[in-house]
Each structure stands twice: as structure tokens, then as C-alpha cells.
Design a protein around this motif. Structure first.
Motif, short mmCIF file in Angstrom:
data_model
loop_
_atom_site.label_atom_id
_atom_site.label_comp_id
_atom_site.label_asym_id
_atom_site.label_seq_id
_atom_site.Cartn_x
_atom_site.Cartn_y
_atom_site.Cartn_z
N SER A 81 -55.50 12.60 34.85
CA SER A 81 -56.84 12.76 33.96
C SER A 81 -57.92 12.06 34.93
N SER A 82 -58.76 13.12 35.22
CA SER A 82 -60.35 12.62 35.35
C SER A 82 -60.79 11.94 34.43
N GLY A 83 -60.42 11.64 33.15
CA GLY A 83 -61.72 11.24 32.02
C GLY A 83 -62.88 12.10 31.82
N GLN A 84 -63.24 11.14 31.38
CA GLN A 84 -65.06 11.98 31.11
C GLN A 84 -65.58 12.20 32.33
N TYR A 85 -65.36 12.12 33.43
CA TYR A 85 -66.36 12.48 34.58
C TYR A 85 -66.53 13.19 34.75
N ASP A 86 -67.59 14.11 35.46
CA ASP A 86 -68.49 15.32 35.20
C ASP A 86 -67.30 15.76 36.37
N VAL A 87 -67.06 17.06 35.46
CA VAL A 87 -66.95 18.31 36.23
C VAL A 87 -67.46 18.67 37.43
N ASN A 88 -68.59 18.82 37.12
CA ASN A 88 -69.39 19.28 38.54
C ASN A 88 -69.80 18.22 39.70
N LYS A 98 -60.93 15.72 48.84
CA LYS A 98 -60.44 16.73 48.57
C LYS A 98 -59.85 17.51 50.10
N ARG A 99 -59.83 16.65 50.63
CA ARG A 99 -58.54 17.57 52.08
C ARG A 99 -57.65 16.58 51.37
N SER A 100 -57.21 15.41 50.65
CA SER A 100 -56.01 15.12 49.91
C SER A 100 -55.61 16.08 49.11
N LEU A 101 -56.01 16.44 48.68
CA LEU A 101 -56.07 17.03 47.94
C LEU A 101 -55.31 18.89 47.78
N GLU A 102 -56.83 18.94 48.80
CA GLU A 102 -55.40 20.07 48.88
C GLU A 102 -54.70 20.82 49.75
N ARG A 103 -53.97 19.34 50.01
CA ARG A 103 -52.47 19.23 50.85
C ARG A 103 -51.27 18.72 50.03
N ILE A 104 -51.84 18.96 48.73
CA ILE A 104 -51.17 18.26 47.09
C ILE A 104 -49.41 19.96 47.38
N ARG A 105 -48.27 19.49 47.18
CA ARG A 105 -47.70 21.05 47.37
C ARG A 105 -48.69 21.43 45.46
N ALA A 106 -48.10 21.00 44.53
CA ALA A 106 -47.89 21.37 43.16
C ALA A 106 -49.34 20.23 42.57
N LEU A 107 -49.96 21.25 42.34
CA LEU A 107 -50.85 20.61 41.27
C LEU A 107 -51.03 20.87 39.66
N SER A 108 -50.60 19.87 39.10
CA SER A 108 -51.20 19.77 37.48
C SER A 108 -52.15 19.16 36.56
N ALA A 109 -52.52 19.53 35.87
CA ALA A 109 -53.41 18.11 35.14
C ALA A 109 -52.96 18.22 33.70
N ARG A 110 -53.44 17.17 33.02
CA ARG A 110 -53.34 16.41 31.65
C ARG A 110 -53.87 17.48 31.03
N ASP A 111 -54.79 18.10 31.25
CA ASP A 111 -56.09 18.36 30.13
C ASP A 111 -57.10 19.67 30.62
N GLN A 112 -57.94 19.95 30.03
CA GLN A 112 -58.26 21.10 30.72
C GLN A 112 -59.83 21.08 31.41
N HIS A 113 -60.10 20.13 31.25
CA HIS A 113 -60.97 18.98 31.66
C HIS A 113 -60.76 18.31 33.11
N THR A 114 -59.78 17.73 32.95
CA THR A 114 -59.56 17.49 35.00
C THR A 114 -59.12 19.36 35.47
N VAL A 115 -58.40 20.22 34.98
CA VAL A 115 -58.32 21.47 35.68
C VAL A 115 -60.00 22.23 36.22
N ALA A 116 -60.66 21.99 35.24
CA ALA A 116 -62.11 22.39 36.08
C ALA A 116 -62.47 20.90 36.98
N PHE A 117 -62.13 19.73 37.12
CA PHE A 117 -62.81 19.33 38.15
C PHE A 117 -62.48 19.74 39.29
#
Length: 349
Positions: free
Chosen positions: A137-144, A152-171
């Protein structure tokens, strides 16, 4: 497979201990060896003590400081709840552990504003170990907000992405244009049937909250008196309650929820365990917990407002929660989440 979990497994916080344990047990139930990756933020001890003191200017309140230190010592002794790797200090150290897979999550490890945040929680520096996420989760951190390029580079190489809440999905989507799958917090996946300790008290209203909420003490004490319930404060000392259970172990924490008559909480995991154990609960709105609590209420089908002193607690609790319906919704969420985890692990073989 040998799988490592990178999360706040050593935080002096009941929810953190519960979710790390639950994810590890779930991964093991899928037939894998699983350990906690022993990365501990440099300021972890200081943050843990401040959080457990639950007061500003803690050094002006030595009794609260001593109690917070004692609670942190109890948590430290329970590190052995999970098998733990050798100590690591960087992504390169994680690569040396010989893991077949690294799982990032769960909890607010993607919250850059959190005092124990480190880029390693995005997988920065991990070059040779496959990575998936489970319910970060990214908590209440600004999605924008834009992430630094290394994250960003690390996120891009992750094989499968999940999140606990919609806020984090948007982030995540706003940063790398990939859609993460919503999954359940690990505590929903695991039942804790063998881990709890039955409390020595009965007939009690349980308060599990990060803030003091002293402004509601008159309403709470009146409701408890009218219902002939003792008031038990879990994890924090409150001068106006009947029982302070502020040095509970994790199994005792679980038992306190399981045997409560009702629960008052401002905590995400307090809400989850009240629902798991079919306890009527009152929600107190703490701004840094709203995203994840609101998503849990939606996913579980619970129609529950945050408490306001405009109404009596008796009126608030008179609105009954259909826990049969909640169980059905959580069962579906659990099945979907376990499928994600199983498929994500299989995808790196």
C-alpha cells in the motif's frame, strides 16, 4: 521454491506482525519454503518507540517512554514467530540469499512519506532475484506524485503486481501505466485458529486505536456501563478504562479480539479482525487509515459510517452487520487473492 518476503516484519505493531505471519503461512500452504528477509530500516527502533509511546514530546513523559520501550522489547522477543534470513542492508545482499523469488508486501511499504520507508521496498538494487508484490500500500501518499526513476525501473521489472487498495492501484498506474490487481490483506487469507491466547477477562468492550480518542470517553463509558461491559484498552494505556492490556503479546492480541463483545477501533487491522470474529464494531476516523479501511468495507460489503458524537453509541451499534454476507464476500476475496498468489509464483518458475 525458496521464497523471501520483504516487509515490516519487525515493526512493533500488532497488525504488521499479523500480516507478515499470515502471508508466510499462506505461501507455505502452497508448498514453498518461506522466510522473512531481514532488512531493518536504520531508524526503526526510534520510530517504534515513538509510535508505541503514542504521545508528542515523549522525553517529557518518562513513564510513557518506559512503557513504550517495554512493549517494543516484547515485540522483539517475538521475532521468532517467523524464520528470518541473515541480515541484509541492500538489494545486492538480497540477491546473495539464494532466493527463487522475492515478494514485496504487504502493508504501507510503498508509502514514500512513511518514516521507515526505504527504496529497497520497491526492489531497488535487487537485480538477479525475480520479484512479485503482494498487497503493498502507498497509504495516503498523493497518487499523482512521480516516483524517482530508480523506483519506477524497479516497479517495471516486477513480474506480477498487486495492491491492497484502489489508491495504491492508481498510484502505480500513474507512475508506470500498469494495472495492479487488488488482493486481500494477508490476515484475511489465514484463520489464526491455533495462534490466539484466551484472555482472562470476559464481557468487555475492546478499544484498539492508535489515537487516544479521549473526546469520546464519556460516550464509551456510558455505553459500556449500560451494556454491563468492562472496557479493555489493547496496546495503549488509557487512564479511564477498566483494564489496560497494553503489554499484550501477538497471541494475546488475537485472543482479545476473538473474545470481545464489541470493538471500537481506528485501525485497519482492528477493523479486519473485528469482522473476521463477527464482532459489532465502531469506527473512529483517523486520516492516515481511511483509504485502506474504506476499501475493506467495500470489499467485505459492510455499510458502516465513522462515529460522530452527534449520536449515542447505543444508536450506532443498533445498526446490525450481516456477518453471513461478510463471510461470503471475504471468502470470494480470499479465493481470488490466493489464486493471484499461486499464479504469480508459478509464473516465475
Amino acid at each position: 521454491m525458496k521464497i523471501g518476503i520483504l516487509t515490516w516484519y519487525s515493526a512493533c505493531n500488532y497488525g504488521a506482525r499479523a500480516h507478515s505471519y499470515a502471508l508466510r503461512k499462506t505461501v507455505e500452504s502452497l508448498g514453498h519454503e518461506c522466510i522473512m528477509v531481514a532488512f531493518r530500516p536504520v531508524n526503526e527502533k526510534h520510530v517504534n518507540i515513538r509510535a508505541n509511546a503514542a504521545i508528542n514530546h515523549i522525553y517529557l513523559h518518562p513513564h510513557r517512554l518506559i512503557k513504550a520501550y517495554s512493549r517494543c522489547q516484547i515485540f522483539e522477543k517475538q521475532i521468532s514467530m517467523n524464520p528470518v534470513s541473515s541480515q541484509v542492508y541492500s538489494g545486492a545482499d538480497i540477491d546473495k540469499l539464494g532466493l527463487d523469488l522475492l515478494i514485496l508486501g504487504s502493508d504501507e511499504i510503498f508509502n514514500i512519506a512513511h518514516p521507515t520507508f526505504d527504496p529497497i521496498y520497491y526492489g531497488v538494487g535487487v537485480e538477479n532475484t525475480p520479484i512479485i508484490t503482494y498487497a503493498p500500500s502507498s497509504g495516503q501518499y498523493d497518487v499523482n506524485q512521480n516516483l524517482p526513476e530508480d523506483m519506477k525501473r524497479s516497479l517495471e521489472r516486477i513480474r506480477a503486481l498487486s495492491a491492497r487498495d484502489q489508491h495504491t492501484v492508481a498510484f502505480i498506474y500513474n507512475n508506470i501505466r500498469r494495472k495492479a490487481e487488488i488482493v486481500a490483506d494477508p490476515t484475511i487469507l489465514y484463520d489464526f485458529d491455533l495462534e490466539y491466547v484466551e484472555p482472562r477477562w470476559s464481557k468487555y468492550l475492546l478499544i484498539y486505536a492508535f489515537d487516544s480518542w479521549n473526546e469520546y470517553k464519556d460516550q464509551i463509558t456510558k455505553y459500556a456501563h449500560d451494556q454491563e461491559l468492562a472496557i479493555l484498552s489493547l496496546g495503549q494505556h488509557r487512564s479511564w478504562v477498566d483494564v489496560n492490556y497494553d503489554l499484550a503479546t501477538v497471541p494475546e492480541w488475537l485472543g482479545a479480539f476473538k473474545y470481545a463483545d464489541c470493538v471500537i477501533t481506528d485501525s485497519f487491522h482492528g477493523t479486519v479482525f473485528a469482522a473476521k470474529y463477527h464482532k459489532p464494531f465502531c469506527l473512529l476516523g483517523r486520516s492516515d487509515k481511511l483509504n485502506k479501511i474504506n476499501d475493506f468495507l467495500t470489499d467485505s460489503g459492510i455499510d458502516r459510517a465513522y462515529y460522530s458524537s452527534d449520536i449515542a453509541l447505543s444508536e450506532y451499534f443498533s445498526k446490525i452487520i450481516d456477518f453471513d454476507d461478510v463471510d461470503k464476500n471475504l471468502k470470494y476475496l480470499k479465493e481470488r487473492s490466493v489464486k493471484y498468489l499461486k499464479d504469480a509464483i508459478a509464473g516465475v518458475r
